[in-house]
Design a protein around this motif. Structure first.
Motif, mmCIF file in Angstrom:
data_model
loop_
_atom_site.group_PDB
_atom_site.id
_atom_site.type_symbol
_atom_site.label_atom_id
_atom_site.label_comp_id
_atom_site.label_asym_id
_atom_site.label_seq_id
_atom_site.Cartn_x
_atom_site.Cartn_y
_atom_site.Cartn_z
ATOM 1 N N VAL A 35 0.871 -1.183 0.000
ATOM 2 C CA VAL A 35 0.000 0.000 0.000
ATOM 3 C C VAL A 35 0.908 1.232 0.000
ATOM 4 C CG1 VAL A 35 -1.931 1.176 1.112
ATOM 5 C CG2 VAL A 35 -1.668 -1.291 1.419
ATOM 6 N N ILE A 36 0.701 2.100 -0.984
ATOM 7 C CA ILE A 36 1.579 3.274 -1.130
ATOM 8 C C ILE A 36 0.775 4.539 -0.839
ATOM 9 C CG2 ILE A 36 2.976 4.589 -2.808
ATOM 10 C CD1 ILE A 36 3.157 1.724 -4.242
ATOM 11 N N GLU A 37 1.263 5.332 0.104
ATOM 12 C CA GLU A 37 0.535 6.539 0.521
ATOM 13 C C GLU A 37 1.497 7.728 0.536
ATOM 14 O OE1 GLU A 37 -2.620 7.742 1.378
ATOM 15 O OE2 GLU A 37 -1.473 9.575 1.720
ATOM 16 N N GLU A 38 1.055 8.801 -0.096
ATOM 17 C CA GLU A 38 1.974 9.945 -0.202
ATOM 18 C C GLU A 38 2.189 10.685 1.121
ATOM 19 O OE1 GLU A 38 0.733 13.077 -2.811
ATOM 20 O OE2 GLU A 38 -1.371 12.820 -2.312
ATOM 21 N N HIS A 39 1.209 10.596 2.036
ATOM 22 C CA HIS A 39 1.373 11.272 3.331
ATOM 23 C C HIS A 39 2.033 10.336 4.344
ATOM 24 C CE1 HIS A 39 -1.882 13.745 1.509
ATOM 25 N NE2 HIS A 39 -1.111 14.702 1.997
ATOM 26 N N GLU A 40 2.724 10.954 5.308
ATOM 27 C CA GLU A 40 3.361 10.160 6.357
ATOM 28 C C GLU A 40 2.323 9.673 7.367
ATOM 29 O OE1 GLU A 40 6.399 9.179 6.751
ATOM 30 O OE2 GLU A 40 7.587 10.421 5.373
ATOM 31 N N ASP A 41 1.277 10.510 7.617
ATOM 32 C CA ASP A 41 0.287 10.194 8.657
ATOM 33 C C ASP A 41 -1.035 9.784 8.024
ATOM 34 O OD1 ASP A 41 1.839 10.846 10.939
ATOM 35 O OD2 ASP A 41 1.598 12.975 10.428
ATOM 36 N N ILE A 42 -1.493 8.590 8.384
ATOM 37 C CA ILE A 42 -2.780 8.106 7.867
ATOM 38 C C ILE A 42 -3.903 8.988 8.429
ATOM 39 C CG2 ILE A 42 -4.390 6.128 7.860
ATOM 40 C CD1 ILE A 42 -1.828 5.498 6.364
ATOM 41 N N GLY A 43 -4.861 9.329 7.570
ATOM 42 C CA GLY A 43 -6.032 10.098 8.018
ATOM 43 C C GLY A 43 -5.859 11.605 7.908
ATOM 44 N N LEU A 44 -4.638 12.034 7.670
ATOM 45 C CA LEU A 44 -4.385 13.478 7.551
ATOM 46 C C LEU A 44 -3.987 13.833 6.119
ATOM 47 C CD1 LEU A 44 -2.393 14.135 10.848
ATOM 48 C CD2 LEU A 44 -4.821 14.527 10.406
ATOM 49 N N PRO A 45 -4.362 14.970 5.599
ATOM 50 C CA PRO A 45 -5.222 15.974 6.213
ATOM 51 C C PRO A 45 -6.668 15.492 6.308
ATOM 52 C CG PRO A 45 -4.792 16.554 3.928
ATOM 53 C CD PRO A 45 -3.981 15.340 4.222
ATOM 54 N N PHE A 46 -7.325 15.928 7.401
ATOM 55 C CA PHE A 46 -8.740 15.586 7.627
ATOM 56 C C PHE A 46 -9.606 16.427 6.686
ATOM 57 C CE2 PHE A 46 -12.353 17.317 10.320
ATOM 58 C CZ PHE A 46 -13.207 16.261 10.071
ATOM 59 N N GLN A 47 -10.409 15.767 5.852
ATOM 60 C CA GLN A 47 -11.244 16.492 4.882
ATOM 61 C C GLN A 47 -12.603 15.819 4.775
ATOM 62 O OE1 GLN A 47 -8.652 16.047 1.441
ATOM 63 N NE2 GLN A 47 -7.863 18.101 1.720
ATOM 64 N N CYS A 48 -13.454 15.988 5.761
ATOM 65 C CA CYS A 48 -14.730 15.262 5.731
ATOM 66 C C CYS A 48 -15.699 15.908 6.717
ATOM 67 C CB CYS A 48 -14.481 13.804 6.124
ATOM 68 S SG CYS A 48 -15.831 12.685 5.754
ATOM 69 N N ALA A 49 -17.013 15.847 6.378
ATOM 70 C CA ALA A 49 -18.015 16.288 7.357
ATOM 71 C C ALA A 49 -18.350 15.135 8.293
ATOM 72 C CB ALA A 49 -19.266 16.781 6.648
ATOM 73 N N GLY A 50 -18.038 13.919 7.837
ATOM 74 C CA GLY A 50 -18.128 12.748 8.713
ATOM 75 C C GLY A 50 -19.528 12.312 9.093
ATOM 76 N N ILE A 51 -20.515 12.612 8.236
ATOM 77 C CA ILE A 51 -21.868 12.145 8.549
ATOM 78 C C ILE A 51 -22.185 10.968 7.625
ATOM 79 C CG2 ILE A 51 -22.980 13.968 7.141
ATOM 80 C CD1 ILE A 51 -25.201 13.915 9.388
ATOM 81 N N ILE A 52 -22.521 9.857 8.241
ATOM 82 C CA ILE A 52 -22.670 8.603 7.490
ATOM 83 C C ILE A 52 -23.911 7.875 7.988
ATOM 84 C CG2 ILE A 52 -21.516 6.455 6.803
ATOM 85 C CD1 ILE A 52 -18.890 7.724 7.505
#
Ligand SMILES: Cc1cc2nc3c(=O)[nH]c(=O)nc-3n(C[C@H](O)[C@H](O)[C@H](O)COP(=O)(O)OP(=O)(O)OC[C@H]3O[C@@H](n4cnc5c(N)ncnc54)[C@H](O)[C@@H]3O)c2cc1C
Length: 401
Positions: A35-52
């Motif tokens: 799994v390749i991810e450009e950011h060092e920290d998973i979940g960041l930057p936070f970009q969501c209203a988070g209503i599900i």
């Protein structure tokens, strides 16, 4: 750049919710996964209203600490300020989105067959051959990787998608988190001609913290300031702020030779709300089944992946995503007067009750059928259709398929 080519069965690009969840679904297979991810920290930057919607807990085992709040009512406010309140069986979750992204990463990271390369960017890929078998040769910012299959979970601006000639149509979003005195039980949607491609929202996070944002195709910054002013909010009091990009439209092509796209990369997002999580979790299950079958039968052709992934997605979420798109086209074309007329119909015909009973944030087809049985709604739609015949035809096609 490490010139030694690393070999894996499967390469997943993007370690947000789609990439991490798919890797989790495949963690018990004996496939070697990177799994390749450009950011060092998973979940960041936070970009969501988070209503599900509450379907979330049917799709995944949802730890309590990820749920910050439950919403009881949805308030829909038209351009004039008039509103309707919807409440019913659906009690959506307001979640800690960073924690959700980290949930599956946490489960995967100590699994022997899953390797994470964080802080590493996917750049390109080309088709190649390994031991006489077709594969993909991937170039990242740090190394070369050979894999039998490539999965693009790299979000709305997907680079994998770009290489496969798939491009999303995009909306832009702005959001702040702020302490306030709104209703903790209520999610609010503000419709306005300035941000007509979606809406402005207030999502109660709990502890008097609210996520307030808008999404639109243009002038987001300016419209956001107007929106905050309308709400009487001083932006300087914000806790923090987020931006973000939301794909819209209907689901893109998602099956390719040795490759597939999942989540925002495939445009698996509801055009009415910009919500993508229930859709991508559903699609990830199809992706996982397809990957297992591809390796079992050693078949990575576009035809095979289309049959076992894209068509399964179309059968489950595809039709509903089309319906969300048509509803969005209708909402976009409603004038302020149309909103007033519709709200009046809703109130006079006790339609709030029907919506509350049959409303489904993700799969609206049943509700639409119920609503169309109401003569006032039907007449409203006919009048609207006379002004917008193309949209009416699209809606009919989707409902009768
Ligand atoms: C402001 C906003 C509010 C939203 N609100 C809601 C909501 O309330 N409810 C809901 O259901 N949905 C909501 N959504 C949509 C939801 O956030 C997305 O559908 C979801 O995040 C998609 O997940 P994903 O894993 O497909 O893509 P993403 O979350 O976009 O993740 C893509 C990942 O790929 C990585 N990546 C990208 N390019 C590369 C590269 N070249 N190399 C390596 N890594 C790369 C990124 O760093 C990222 O980690 C919202 C979106 C926005 C922007």
């Amino acid at each position: 750049m490490d010139q030694n080519i690393k070999k894996f069965d499967l390469a997943i690009i993007g370690a947000s919710i789609a990439g991490n969840y798919l890797a989790y679904l495949l963690s018990k297979s004996n496939l070697e996964i990177v799994v390749i991810e450009e950011h060092e920290d998973i979940g960041l930057p936070f970009q969501c209203a988070g209503i599900i919607s509450q379907k979330l807990s049917q799709l995944i085992e949802l730890p309590e600490e990820i749920v910050l709040n439950r919403v009881k009512t949805a308030k829909i406010i038209g351009p004039s300020g008039n509103f309707i309140n919807l409440s019913g069986n659906e009690r959506p979750y307001v979640i800690d989105r960073i924690a959700l992204d980290r949930l599956f990463y946490g489960k995967n990271k100590n699994t022997s067959n899953i390797t994470y390369y964080l802080g590493e960017r996917f750049r390109s890929f080309k088709y190649s051959v390994d031991n006489g078998h077709k594969c993909v040769l991937i170039e990242t910012s740090k190394r070369l990787i050979k894999a039998k299959m490539l999965i693009g979970c790299d979000g709305p601006l997907s680079s994998v998608g770009k290489h496969l000639k798939v491009k999303n149509k995009l909306l832009y979003a702005a959001q702040i988190r702020i302490k306030g005195n709104f209703d903790e039980n209520e999610a609010v949607m503000y419709f306005h001609p300035l941000w007509k491609q979606l809406f402005g929202w207030i999502v109660p996070e709990g502890n008097n913290v609210y996520r307030i944002g808008i999404a639109s195709s243009k002038n987001v910054k300016k419209s956001f300031l107007i929106f905050l002013k309308k709400l009487g909010i001083d932006v300087d009091n914000k806790i923090d702020q987020q931006g973000g990009i939301i794909p819209y439209g209907i689901m893109n092509k998602s099956a390719f030779k040795n490759a597939l796209l999942l989540g925002d990369a495939a445009g698996q997002v509801k055009a009415t709300t910009g919500g993508g999580i229930v859709m991508l979790l559903t699609a990830a299950r199809h992706a996982s089944n397809c990957v297992k079958l591809s390796f079992k039968q050693n078949n990575f052709s576009k035809r095979f992946i289309k049959k076992h992934y894209e068509k399964s997605c179309l059968r489950t979420i595809g039709k509903e995503l089309k319906l969300h798109y048509v509803i969005r086209l209708i909402l976009e074309r409603l004038t302020s007067e149309d909103f007033e007329v519709f709200f009046k119909i809703v109130k006079e015909n006790k339609i709030e009750h029907i919506i509350s009973l049959y409303g489904d944030m993700d799969f609206p087809k049943d509700l639409i059928f119920k609503l169309l049985k109401n003569p006032s709604v039907f007449t409203f739609l006919i009048k609207f259709s006379l002004k917008n015949p193309n949209i009416f035809i699209k809606l009919l096609k989707i409902l009768t398929k």
